[in-house]
Design a protein around this motif. Structure first.
Motif, PDB file in Angstrom:
ATOM      1  N   ASN A 215      27.981 -31.016 -16.167  1.00 22.01           N
ATOM      2  CA  ASN A 215      28.524 -30.599 -14.880  1.00 22.01           C
ATOM      3  C   ASN A 215      27.506 -29.739 -14.138  1.00 22.01           C
ATOM      4  O   ASN A 215      27.018 -28.742 -14.677  1.00 22.01           O
ATOM      5  CB  ASN A 215      29.819 -29.797 -15.073  1.00 22.01           C
ATOM      6  N   ARG A 216      27.190 -30.134 -12.927  1.00 20.30           N
ATOM      7  CA  ARG A 216      26.263 -29.373 -12.092  1.00 20.30           C
ATOM      8  C   ARG A 216      27.003 -28.856 -10.865  1.00 20.30           C
ATOM      9  O   ARG A 216      27.828 -29.554 -10.272  1.00 20.30           O
ATOM     10  CB  ARG A 216      25.099 -30.258 -11.635  1.00 20.30           C
ATOM     11  N   ASP A 217      26.687 -27.624 -10.493  1.00 18.39           N
ATOM     12  CA  ASP A 217      27.302 -27.048  -9.301  1.00 18.39           C
ATOM     13  C   ASP A 217      26.468 -27.288  -8.055  1.00 18.39           C
ATOM     14  O   ASP A 217      26.970 -27.173  -6.936  1.00 18.39           O
ATOM     15  CB  ASP A 217      27.497 -25.535  -9.495  1.00 18.39           C
ATOM     16  N   PHE A 218      25.181 -27.622  -8.252  1.00 16.45           N
ATOM     17  CA  PHE A 218      24.269 -27.748  -7.120  1.00 16.45           C
ATOM     18  C   PHE A 218      23.055 -28.543  -7.579  1.00 16.45           C
ATOM     19  O   PHE A 218      22.592 -28.388  -8.708  1.00 16.45           O
ATOM     20  CB  PHE A 218      23.836 -26.355  -6.645  1.00 16.45           C
ATOM     21  N   VAL A 219      22.525 -29.384  -6.693  1.00 15.52           N
ATOM     22  CA  VAL A 219      21.327 -30.161  -7.007  1.00 15.52           C
ATOM     23  C   VAL A 219      20.313 -29.982  -5.876  1.00 15.52           C
ATOM     24  O   VAL A 219      20.646 -30.140  -4.706  1.00 15.52           O
ATOM     25  CB  VAL A 219      21.644 -31.659  -7.179  1.00 15.52           C
ATOM     26  N   ALA A 220      19.074 -29.651  -6.243  1.00 17.94           N
ATOM     27  CA  ALA A 220      17.965 -29.587  -5.291  1.00 17.94           C
ATOM     28  C   ALA A 220      16.900 -30.541  -5.787  1.00 17.94           C
ATOM     29  O   ALA A 220      16.433 -30.421  -6.929  1.00 17.94           O
ATOM     30  CB  ALA A 220      17.411 -28.171  -5.190  1.00 17.94           C
ATOM     31  N   VAL A 221      16.512 -31.510  -4.946  1.00 20.78           N
ATOM     32  CA  VAL A 221      15.603 -32.555  -5.405  1.00 20.78           C
ATOM     33  C   VAL A 221      14.525 -32.836  -4.369  1.00 20.78           C
ATOM     34  O   VAL A 221      14.781 -32.861  -3.166  1.00 20.78           O
ATOM     35  CB  VAL A 221      16.392 -33.843  -5.747  1.00 20.78           C
ATOM     36  N   GLU A 222      13.311 -33.037  -4.855  1.00 22.32           N
ATOM     37  CA  GLU A 222      12.173 -33.357  -4.001  1.00 22.32           C
ATOM     38  C   GLU A 222      12.299 -34.788  -3.485  1.00 22.32           C
ATOM     39  O   GLU A 222      12.713 -35.692  -4.221  1.00 22.32           O
ATOM     40  CB  GLU A 222      10.891 -33.190  -4.816  1.00 22.32           C
ATOM     41  N   THR A 223      11.947 -34.992  -2.219  1.00 16.88           N
ATOM     42  CA  THR A 223      12.067 -36.343  -1.655  1.00 16.88           C
ATOM     43  C   THR A 223      11.002 -37.281  -2.208  1.00 16.88           C
ATOM     44  O   THR A 223      11.282 -38.440  -2.526  1.00 16.88           O
ATOM     45  CB  THR A 223      11.937 -36.300  -0.122  1.00 16.88           C
ATOM     46  N   ASP A 224       9.773 -36.795  -2.353  1.00 17.79           N
ATOM     47  CA  ASP A 224       8.635 -37.649  -2.696  1.00 17.79           C
ATOM     48  C   ASP A 224       8.427 -37.708  -4.202  1.00 17.79           C
ATOM     49  O   ASP A 224       7.483 -37.134  -4.749  1.00 17.79           O
ATOM     50  CB  ASP A 224       7.379 -37.132  -1.999  1.00 17.79           C
TER      51      ASP A 224
ATOM     52  N   GLY B 281      11.338 -31.517   1.168  1.00 17.18           N
ATOM     53  CA  GLY B 281      10.263 -32.401   1.592  1.00 17.18           C
ATOM     54  C   GLY B 281       9.111 -31.641   2.220  1.00 17.18           C
ATOM     55  O   GLY B 281       9.157 -30.421   2.375  1.00 17.18           O
ATOM     56  N   THR B 282       8.072 -32.369   2.585  1.00 19.07           N
ATOM     57  CA  THR B 282       6.901 -31.757   3.211  1.00 19.07           C
ATOM     58  C   THR B 282       6.837 -32.067   4.703  1.00 19.07           C
ATOM     59  O   THR B 282       6.141 -31.401   5.447  1.00 19.07           O
ATOM     60  CB  THR B 282       5.612 -32.262   2.539  1.00 19.07           C
TER      61      THR B 282
END
Length: 226
Positions: A45-54, A82-83
């Protein structure tokens, strides 16, 4: 404690952002590929996800789309990193289901503050419910609390504090996380303010119910449903 999944290729950047999140009482899980992000999100179970686009292989946009299509993770907020500041890329992020699109370079403290604010907004926007743990019941719509059927009068902060515990029964909540969720940016008094409010809350809940609210020394508090 709330768990943030952080998916970034760069180990140094990931470590820096993870340290900022940890300083606000959040638990951080780190991965480096889109495949790992999906596996981790579905396994725990995750409360939040931060992910790089590239990302190589499954990129961040596709990770976001997959998470938002699946009922197990559809409600989890996703931030894309992202950049590019280009309109097309940012628009693609929101169309994929992201709640926010952040561009590099990222300041670890500002990033952590943004994540905390998004989590707080999510919590505050949760639907009104009737919550119950042991003898404690709460009607969030009518702003009412009862212990064994007897009404308990709470201040606004005490009510918000109890609601946070009732929505996460059995979960250890870090003191920094509680301060962020209930007090937001106004943390004057810090841990002393929290200690005082917990003491007052226990007094108002009475001798039976107050024992459910445990102090985990050096870490935070937990509402034990047993």
């Amino acid at each position: 404690m709330p768990n943030v999944l952080l998916c970034l290729r760069g180990a140094a950047e990931a470590a820096s952002l993870a340290a900022g999140l940890a300083a606000r009482g959040l638990t951080v899980s780190r991965v480096a590929t889109g495949e790992q992000a999906l596996e981790s999100a579905f396994a725990s179970n995750r409360d939040f996800v931060a992910v790089e686009t590239d990302l190589p292989g499954i990129n961040g946009f596709e990770v976001c789309r997959v998470l938002k299509r699946d009922l197990r993770t559809a409600a989890v907020p996703v931030v894309l990193i992202g950049t590019s500041t280009g309109r097309a890329e940012i628009l693609a992020g929101f169309e994929a289901g992201a709640c926010e699109f952040l561009t590099r370079p990222l300041d670890p403290q500002l990033f952590a503050a943004k994540v905390e604010a998004l989590l707080r907004h999510l919590w505050e926007s949760l639907p009104a419910l009737k919550l119950a743990v042991g003898p404690i019941t709460m009607d969030t719509a009518d702003h009412m609390v009862e212990v064994k059927g007897s009404p308990v009068r709470l201040t606004g902060k005490e009510f918000a504090l109890l609601e946070l515990f009732l929505r996460r029964p059995g979960k250890l909540l870090n003191s920094d996380f509680i301060l962020g969720m209930v007090w937001g940016g106004d943390r004057r008094g810090g841990s002393h303010t929290l200690t005082v409010h917990v003491q007052r809350l226990r007094q108002k809940l009475g001798p039976g119910a107050c024992r459910l609210l445990e102090t985990i020394h050096g870490l935070g508090y937990r509402l034990n449903p047993k």
